[in-house]
Scaffold this motif. Sequence first.
Motif, short mmCIF file in Angstrom:
data_model
loop_
_atom_site.label_atom_id
_atom_site.label_comp_id
_atom_site.label_asym_id
_atom_site.label_seq_id
_atom_site.Cartn_x
_atom_site.Cartn_y
_atom_site.Cartn_z
N UNK A 222 0.83 -1.20 0.00
CA UNK A 222 0.00 0.00 0.00
C UNK A 222 0.86 1.26 0.00
N UNK A 223 1.92 1.27 0.80
CA UNK A 223 2.81 2.43 0.83
C UNK A 223 3.51 2.63 -0.51
N UNK A 224 3.89 1.52 -1.15
CA UNK A 224 4.54 1.62 -2.46
C UNK A 224 3.59 2.19 -3.50
N UNK A 225 2.32 1.78 -3.43
CA UNK A 225 1.33 2.33 -4.35
C UNK A 225 1.11 3.81 -4.15
N UNK A 257 6.86 0.24 -10.19
CA UNK A 257 6.25 -1.03 -10.58
C UNK A 257 4.94 -1.30 -9.84
N UNK A 258 4.60 -0.46 -8.88
CA UNK A 258 3.39 -0.67 -8.09
C UNK A 258 2.28 0.27 -8.55
N UNK A 259 1.79 0.02 -9.78
CA UNK A 259 0.69 0.81 -10.31
C UNK A 259 -0.59 0.45 -9.54
N UNK A 260 -1.59 1.33 -9.54
CA UNK A 260 -2.75 1.16 -8.65
C UNK A 260 -3.48 -0.17 -8.81
N UNK A 261 -3.61 -0.66 -10.03
CA UNK A 261 -4.33 -1.91 -10.23
C UNK A 261 -3.58 -3.09 -9.59
N UNK A 274 -7.44 4.33 -3.24
CA UNK A 274 -6.01 4.63 -3.22
C UNK A 274 -5.74 5.99 -3.86
N UNK A 275 -6.39 6.26 -4.98
CA UNK A 275 -6.18 7.54 -5.68
C UNK A 275 -6.67 8.72 -4.84
N UNK A 276 -7.82 8.55 -4.20
CA UNK A 276 -8.36 9.64 -3.38
C UNK A 276 -7.41 9.96 -2.23
#
Length: 699
Positions: A222-225, A257-261, A274-276
């Motif tokens: 989660x932190x990487x994202x 490498x940790x895109x949201x999906x 995650x985006x919010x």
Amino acid sequence: MTETRTHCPYCSLQCGMTLAREGRRLEVRAWPEFPVNEGALCRKGWTATGLRGHRERLTTPLLRDRATGELRAASWDEALDLVADRLRALQAAHGPDTVAVFGGGGLTNEKAYQLGKLARVALRTSRIDYNGRWCMSSAASAANQAFGIDRGLPFPLADVEDTDVLVLVGSNLAETMPPAARHLDRLRANGGHVVVVDPRRTPTADRADTFLQPVPGTDLALSLGLLHLLDAAGAVDEEYVAARTTGLDAARRTAAAWWPERVERVTGVPVAELRVLAERLAAAGRVTVLTARGAEQHAQGTATVLGWINVALALGMPGRPHAGYGCLTGQGNGQGGREHGQKSDQLPGYRMIDDPAAREHVARVWGVEPASLPGKGLSAYELLESLGTGSRALLVFGSNIVVSAPNATHVAERLAALDLLVVADLVLSETAAMADVVLPVTQWAEETGTMTNLEGRVVLRERAVAPPDGVRSDLDVIAGLAARLGSPGVFATDPEEVFAELGRASAGGRADYAGISYDRIRAEHGVFWPCPTPEHPGTSRLFAASFATPDGRARCVDVDHAGPAEPLDVAYPVHLTTGRVLAQYQSGAQTRRVRELPDDGPFVELHPMLADRIGAHDGEPVVVSTRRGQLTAPARVVATIRPDTVFVPFHWVGANRLTHDALDPMSGMPEFKVCAAAVGLDTPSLVPRDGYSTTERAS
């Protein structure tokens, strides 16, 4: 009537309280002037005198009778003479490291310091560690790497009231330290935003504005994202990063490498949420990230904390007012307990034991040769693993290992393999019940000593009542053993004298207490370390000008998510996580004996979907199994936990028979917070809705 200002015996807030004594009656009252809790206490604090006069209180040493196997009463001289004689014989036959020492994060600074000195000077063993290794070690390791110093909170806790966004990762402070929850309410009243990250919707999450519910063991992903999204949005504070940090470029490449999906697939947190959150962090002027055991008690606990520190550094927050990163320490002296010599790799003042200058300084204070001090020993679980083979005797102070250790059945077997187990405690805990020698010691209201709370504030617990006849302080026990072992150096029993020596030993170290005295603590409601001289005001806030690294810059450490040490499979298809409940504390050795605190025993919290699948009903027994053991307890069917996760509190024997003993390679922290489990009905003959009996599913 007499009144004594002191502090609660439980968590790291170290809430101020007043003990009012009239005759034999002892009553807890408020101390409104103490700034940490402003007079507020949780139910454990208000009932903290519940063990006074308790029928299970130990008041005489106990020895294991070799003929009957039962514990019998003994005199102090008989008990200490026996312990010293057997320790000498074992070390003469097998070497110094055949004796090990295990301490606790609830011991005062004076006891922790003296226990480390006993191990290194009187016993000359490298085998010493403590249960704080299972509490704060991952956050400590991460903070030392990133900032060059480990202080749980580098600012007063009240500072969070004026941050714009507070992110709590793996913390349920509304139940674990209730008086601190008022800061969340004040923050929101000030217009701030509270974010809680937890696999369970806890009372803390109910106080939040945003709640994220990831799969256990995925907080690092989660932190990487978040770092990925912040970088992609141009929200990194490039000026701060260039001026005050190193290493972010490598961390950025990993986060790319940790895109949201991908984060959603791993964590279960929806991309939109995650985006919010990333947008909210990017827009905030002040962001504070606080981690706790939910994020840290993993085989990747250190890396997880470093991941969240990278987020805070990328935003340019550490060192700014009302912003940055901190850790919510758990045990009462989890901070001070690791600063002055209980950890296998440390000497007083947070000096490292393999540093020649540190050895020279501390040896001079102790009046011994530096070469006589042992080297680095084993971390807590590794030490317990060595029992019966490498180490044949264990001295335990302030810890109930049988309940609190991971893979506890295996640990109990190692304890049973010892030639000598000595436990100092105030009740016959599960660990004391296994001992060859049990030594009755004072509890918090019966002794004076300092504690260091989660803010790095050194506070003073004052003695309010005399201990029962026959009970001695841990300092007396340590001094008595040292004298019988013919130890060099002086082992004082007066806590103020020991604290003054601790100050000299810590002088010049990272955790410098040299300028702190009992009188200053009384006058100032606690003193923040580092405080190198009596004239120094103490350091309530760190990092404003520089970090405690050689070049003054914070380190962004490149970390990547590897997942839990034990993935799910067909036989064990759900995640097990553990934690605390409001009315109990740690192993429960004290709180389970306080009549005013509800003790409903262990339970298994599971989601209605999971309960429906296995045919379980609220209040009826279910069985949780892992590769290490099983636990039967009533089900609590709640919609606040993930459907793929079950929760068991760890205050009773059983929970830690299930947990995994995989260790963080940097901190030695076991993976308490996630392992693969199966859950089924307590009646094997019943066939749940998935078509498998409990026995078949376990196989």
